[in-house]
Write a protein that holds these residues in place. Structure first.
Motif, PDB file in Angstrom:
ATOM      1  N   SER A 254       0.809  -1.221   0.000  1.00 30.57           N
ATOM      2  CA  SER A 254       0.000   0.000   0.000  1.00 30.57           C
ATOM      3  C   SER A 254       0.842   1.271   0.000  1.00 30.57           C
ATOM      4  N   ASP A 288      -2.311  15.145   8.650  1.00 25.43           N
ATOM      5  CA  ASP A 288      -3.456  14.585   7.928  1.00 25.43           C
ATOM      6  C   ASP A 288      -3.149  13.199   7.367  1.00 25.43           C
ATOM      7  N   GLN A 291      -4.365  10.105   9.731  1.00 22.39           N
ATOM      8  CA  GLN A 291      -5.760   9.668   9.687  1.00 22.39           C
ATOM      9  C   GLN A 291      -6.138   9.067   8.339  1.00 22.39           C
ATOM     10  N   ASP A 292      -5.572   9.597   7.303  1.00 22.27           N
ATOM     11  CA  ASP A 292      -5.872   9.113   5.959  1.00 22.27           C
ATOM     12  C   ASP A 292      -4.708   9.474   5.034  1.00 22.27           C
ATOM     13  N   PRO A 293      -3.937   8.438   4.614  1.00 25.65           N
ATOM     14  CA  PRO A 293      -4.297   7.026   4.571  1.00 25.65           C
ATOM     15  C   PRO A 293      -3.549   6.113   5.548  1.00 25.65           C
ATOM     16  N   TRP A 295      -3.111   5.329   8.922  1.00 26.34           N
ATOM     17  CA  TRP A 295      -3.702   4.488   9.974  1.00 26.34           C
ATOM     18  C   TRP A 295      -4.623   3.412   9.401  1.00 26.34           C
ATOM     19  N   PRO A 296      -5.556   3.720   8.497  1.00 26.95           N
ATOM     20  CA  PRO A 296      -6.403   2.655   7.959  1.00 26.95           C
ATOM     21  C   PRO A 296      -5.602   1.563   7.246  1.00 26.95           C
ATOM     22  N   LEU A 297      -4.575   1.948   6.505  1.00 27.70           N
ATOM     23  CA  LEU A 297      -3.765   0.950   5.808  1.00 27.70           C
ATOM     24  C   LEU A 297      -2.975   0.097   6.793  1.00 27.70           C
ATOM     25  N   HIS A 300      -5.287  -2.379   8.430  1.00 24.78           N
ATOM     26  CA  HIS A 300      -5.626  -3.468   7.502  1.00 24.78           C
ATOM     27  C   HIS A 300      -4.525  -4.527   7.486  1.00 24.78           C
ATOM     28  N   GLU A 306      -4.733  -1.362  15.058  1.00 25.51           N
ATOM     29  CA  GLU A 306      -5.862  -0.433  15.039  1.00 25.51           C
ATOM     30  C   GLU A 306      -5.908   0.350  16.348  1.00 25.51           C
TER      31      GLU A 306
END
Length: 393
Positions: A254, A288, A291-293, A295-297, A300, A306
């Motif tokens: 990613s 920024d 929070q995106d991208p 942490w979500p990556l 996953h 998490e």
């Protein structure tokens, strides 16, 4: 090279961080008896790329030249006490690099491993199942391959490395002056000196361009287009409920990277191209991106993360070579006494020992005795012939 008269002359090195300091130290170790002056604008190195780097080393590259530079660095880091004394310690830790790829890159990555092994790197390819066995905390559902450096890959304390080489260079008579170089001066086919922020000039018989992210701007004062400029990279330091004892440096498909640091972890992700301008003077972390991208990556790939708790963040500069993300080493074609050691696009700290050695060899003997730097020469920049590095984070 025809400038053998510089053996007893004055070498001015622009940039006193790890690349410039290794060039100075190796010059002395290789027997250069002349004057060496290192020009560094900030003796605290608070904003230097060296001090703010993730300080890692890998042999998983797409170009043989980079693998050779890394293998030299690995040997140097393993034997740092032999170079700098019994108290020398850079916290070198070989936990390996794990680079994950999707199904679409399996064939290319397998070919890369074959090439890396042929160059002497201890890299293996892992199936998704094998990755899961070795690293059970990873989600492997969407990967096609993992490549892992079993030895010769890891990380270290960049500040300790810089402090060691700088102090040892000074002990050998290298002079460091704290001031900013604002222009390089020339006459005919030679660099004659450097103008400083004070308005004073320092004359030289040979100039080494090791100014990192500022190299492109300084070369522009000569009318030379070196496509090297600063790009901001943010590092997040955080805690998470995962044991870091055997955790590798992880490069995910990613684009995120993460490794252990102290009792927690550090990680980051390259910003999208439209949010990655020239970062001259900008050291404000890009919060920024967390929070995106990022942490979500991260959640996953490592579900336990998490529950991340951010502790701090910082930003440093990559000296990005826009042509091909590879370093530029060796003499300029027309300015015969100008030597490059810059443009390493994020892997300069790991390659500094090898590049410093090469710079010293070229200055003293006009050739490379340890590693052939011809693939990284200025001529490819001049001719717009990129040597593309495919493994870039």
């Amino acid at each position: 090279m025809t400038d053998r008269q510089v053996i007893g002359g004055h070498v001015v090195i622009l940039g006193g961080a790890v690349m410039g300091s290794f060039s100075a130290w190796f010059l002395r170790k290789q027997g250069f008896a002349g004057r060496i002056t290192v020009v560094e604008k900030d003796a605290t190195y608070a904003f230097s790329s060296t001090a703010r780097s993730a300080a890692s080393i890998r042999t998983q590259f797409g170009t043989p030249s980079n693998i050779a530079l890394s293998l030299f660095g690995v040997d140097f880091f393993r034997n740092v006490k032999a170079h700098f004394g019994p108290q020398a310690d850079i916290g070198y830790r070989e936990n390996g690099y794990l680079i994950l790829g999707g199904q679409d890159v399996v064939a290319n990555r397998m070919a890369g491993v074959v090439m890396q092994q042929a160059q002497g790197a201890d890299v293996i390819a892992l199936t998704p199942a094998a990755v899961k066995i070795r690293f059970p905390y990873l989600n492997t559902d969407d990967i096609g391959i993992g490549t892992f450096g079993q030895t010769g890959e890891g990380w270290f304390d960049a500040w300790s490395l810089l402090s060691l080489v700088r102090s040892n260079a000074r002990a050998l008579g290298v002079e460091y002056i704290e001031t900013e170089a604002t222009a390089i001066l020339s006459a005919g086919d030679r660099v004659t000196g450097v103008r400083l922020a004070s308005g004073d000039t320092v004359s030289c018989d040979l100039c080494v361009m090791a100014a990192g992210a500022a190299s492109g701007r300084l070369m522009a004062t000569l009318g030379v287009n070196l496509p090297v400029s600063p790009r901001k990279r943010t590092v997040f330091s955080f805690r998470a409920p995962v044991d870091g004892a055997t955790f590798p440096m992880l490069f995910d498909r990613s684009g995120i990277w993460i490794r252990p640091e102290g009792k927690g972890f550090i990680g980051g992700i390259q910003p999208p191209a439209d949010r990655d301008p020239d970062a001259t003077g900008d050291y404000e972390p890009d919060h920024d991106l967390l929070q995106d991208p990022f942490w979500p990556l991260l959640a996953h790939r490592i579900p336990a993360m998490e529950e991340l708790r951010l502790e701090r963040s910082w930003a440093g500069h990559y000296e990005v070579n826009a042509l091909d993300h590879n370093g530029v080493v060796g003499p300029h074609d027309q300015l015969s006494n100008l030597i490059f050691a810059t443009g390493f696009s994020g892997h300069g700290v790991m390659h500094a020992p090898a590049v410093g050695r090469a710079v010293a060899e070229w200055i003293i003997s006009g050739c490379y005795a340890t590693i052939d730097m011809a693939p990284l020469s200025w001529n490819r920049i001049r001719d717009n012939r990129p040597l593309i590095e495919t493994v870039v984070y």
